[in-house]
Enzyme design. Structure first.
Site: not given
Length: 644
Positions: A493, A556
């Site tokens: 995030e 990711d």
């Protein structure tokens, strides 16, 4: 709650060590993949879904017990009343289509566009279907203030690409949709002949929208969202819908500008919504109204209304009535349910502990930025400023939105009647926020949601309580397992602040270029390399769209890289455990139809590839599992992608 624990220095008990070098994800999850069964009422099962199901069972049991007691708070009391209405299928079945009829009679009275226009403000505030979308959100270039946004409506098919002549899925899905709506419309009281005409016209209208709306791939590019138009420019898009009257009625004033996210659609709007096409539009309104309300009617309506969704997802059965009632009620009172869940099953101590972990991960990320070898000093410093201003929200909100105090249930009215009244309250509240200060700390996910997010307009990261448990996080797991789970999620995030979309926004969430030209060009090259790493990978009979999934793949990669560094900084570091938990959290078994759907519209790569492709970019992975040239997991150094 499910507890999946790993001893330091070991891989999961379900792993197949002999295959680690060839297919890491399959080897780690070998036994689970052999035995896991997809529930009949779901399209998939796996790490995330297991947590969802456990929370569902826990809360359904809790709320069943509460129905026999005095409510713990007025808000819980109203939720329980609404839940009881949703679960009363005896009454819902007896009412059948009756609660729907006032809305169908309302549409029947519209003989032309002028008739509909006269009712359009109330129609829109009631949350009923319209062939455009108006919303209020932070102004992308002045995120302290809320602005008005205009966009295109959703289509019957999942994406405009399904309408292309070379997409074989489109006609098949449209046939399923048509058969479902045939049943629903006849159950609603239309004759077979009328139903056939309504569907023919509604589908024709929907197809007229498709060429002008954005695809999922186009929508994934935030840089194309900000297209401000003056009030005069925007209202000129239609000679048939009086936007110059409608918009002030909705927000109470005439705005200086409207941010248009899909300008191509509004350029064509006057060709789509015309006097001549009104019969098509009217049928489109009927179909969308009946479809959207079917889940609030009898059990037959609910089950038949889910046929198309199940065809899309591959789910074999409709949810059981009582479970569907839980999801319907919990969705309406999401923050109330989330507050209960977060405080009971997470609590202040865990909230403080995870907050510390987030702060720690931000610190690791900051150090990585300070040592970054491809950013110029100027851009690097601005990236650190953005990181320093990153808002953190963990567990559950301190307070529930005041809006929920307005949700008072009329137990003498139908479920649909209550739902529509709540929709009106919610939509009116949203429009009332136009030109008001943005509430940066407002939560957009409930605490019982197994997910997390970054909001680019607010520069905040949010971690609901539901994801903050094993296998993602547990005080009883080794630190390396926690870093391979929640650590990577947290840093994922954070990385969204610096992905191809997040990097367009500054520390205040404003759309503002803070990059030097050279740094921006190099970043775009790196992003293109990430697109190339995933693009075209065969999966589920199709292939991955690297451009659609690039932002999530960058996040990711950054998340795993940062979490790996944090894990290596602990005294009990064990990289076998770290990488193993990374592969474990992504374990998924899904229906083929669902996999196909996600490949078309989801900005995330398939879970297996998120696990396998990302680890191939790290030298530590090769050393940990002795991966050599010729192994299936081997990727030549020059092909490995490293951004953050």
């Amino acid at each position: 709650m499910q507890q999946l624990q790993f001893a330091a220095g070991t891989t999961s008990e379900s792993s197949d060590h002999s295959r680690l070098q060839d297919d890491f994800y399959n080897a780690i999850n070998a036994d689970w993949l052999k035995t896991a069964k997809i529930p009949a009422d779901r399209p998939a099962t796996g790490g995330f879904q297991d947590l969802v199901e456990n929370i569902e069972k826990t809360l359904m049991a809790d709320f069943a017990a509460m129905q026999k007691q005095s409510p713990s708070s007025p808000l819980i009391g109203e939720f329980l009343k609404y839940y009881a209405l949703a679960a009363d299928f005896e009454q819902r079945d007896a009412q059948a289509a009756a609660p729907l009829q006032p809305y169908l009679r309302r549409i029947a009275k519209y003989d032309n566009l002028a008739d509909w226009q006269a009712d359009l403000k109330d129609w829109l505030l009631d949350g009923l279907p319209v062939p455009f979308d108006l919303d209020v959100d932070a102004d992308m270039k002045n995120t302290k203030i809320n602005a008005l946004f205009a966009s295109a409506p959703s289509l019957f098919l999942p994406d405009k690409t399904y309408y292309a002549a070379d997409n074989p899925s489109g006609p098949q899905l449209l046939q399923v949709f048509q058969q479902m709506m045939q049943q629903l419309l006849e159950m609603a009281g239309y004759s077979t002949a009328d139903t056939q005409l309504i569907l023919e016209q509604a589908i024709a209208f929907d197809k007229s929208l498709a060429p002008h709306v954005k695809s999922a791939e186009e929508s994934a590019d935030y840089s194309k969202m900000y297209n401000p138009q003056t009030f005069t420019e925007f209202t000129a898009h239609s000679s048939n819908i009086d936007f110059s009257r409608l918009i002030p009625e909705l927000i109470g004033a005439q705005p200086e500008k409207i941010i248009v996210t899909q300008p191509k659609f509004f350029t064509a709007f006057d060709e789509i919504v015309t006097t001549e096409n009104f019969s098509l539009l009217k049928s489109w309104l009927i179909v969308n109204t009946v479809r959207s309300m079917s889940g609030y009617l009898s059990n037959d309506f609910r089950e038949i209304g889910g046929i198309y969704g199940r065809a899309l997802s591959g789910s074999k059965e409709a949810m059981k009535p009582q479970k569907s009632a839980y999801y319907l009620a919990a969705g309406q009172f999401d923050q109330v349910v989330g507050d209960y869940y977060g405080r009971k099953y997470f609590g202040e101590a865990a909230k403080a502990d995870v907050h510390k972990m987030v702060v720690k991960m931000i610190g690791v990320y900051k150090k990585r930025l300070e040592n970054n070898d491809w950013l110029s000093a100027s851009t690097r410093q601005k990236a650190i400023v953005k990181l320093d201003n990153l808002g953190i929200q963990v567990g559950y909100p301190d307070t529930i939105k005041p809006l929920f105090k307005q949700f008072t249930v009329n137990t003498g009215a139908s479920l649909l009647s209550n739902a529509m009244r709540f929709a009106h309250i919610t939509i009116a509240d949203r429009f009332s926020k136009w030109n008001q200060p943005v509430e940066r700390t407002e939560w957009e996910m409930s605490a019982n949601t197994v997910n997390a997010y970054y909001h680019p307009f607010r520069n905040i990261i949010v971690f609901p309580a539901a994801i903050l448990q094993a296998p993602f996080y547990s005080l009883t797991q080794p630190s390396s397992a926690n870093y391979g789970g929640i650590g990577a999620v947290i840093a994922h995030e954070i990385s969204h602040a610096f992905d191809n979309n997040g990097a367009l926004f500054d520390e205040f969430g404003n759309l503002h270029n803070w990059w030097t030209d050279a740094d921006s060009a190099h970043f775009k090259e790196l992003a293109q390399a990430m697109i190339g790493e995933f693009n075209g990978i065969p999966f589920a009979g199709s292939q991955v769209n690297g451009k659609l999934t690039v932002s999530e793949n960058i996040a990711d990669a950054g998340g795993l890289s940062c979490a790996l560094e944090a894990a290596k900084g602990e005294t009990d570091v064990n990289l076998t455990t770290f990488f193993t938990n990374w592969a474990t959290i992504w374990r998924t078994k899904a229906q083929p139809e669902y996999q196909q759907l996600l490949l078309s519209i989801d900005v995330h790569a398939p879970a297996k590839l998120r696990a396998n492709v990302q680890v191939q970019n790290f030298a530590d992975f090769y050393r940990t599992f002795n991966v050599q040239p010729g192994d299936g997991m081997y990727l030549a150094p020059e092909k490995r992608v490293s951004i953050w």
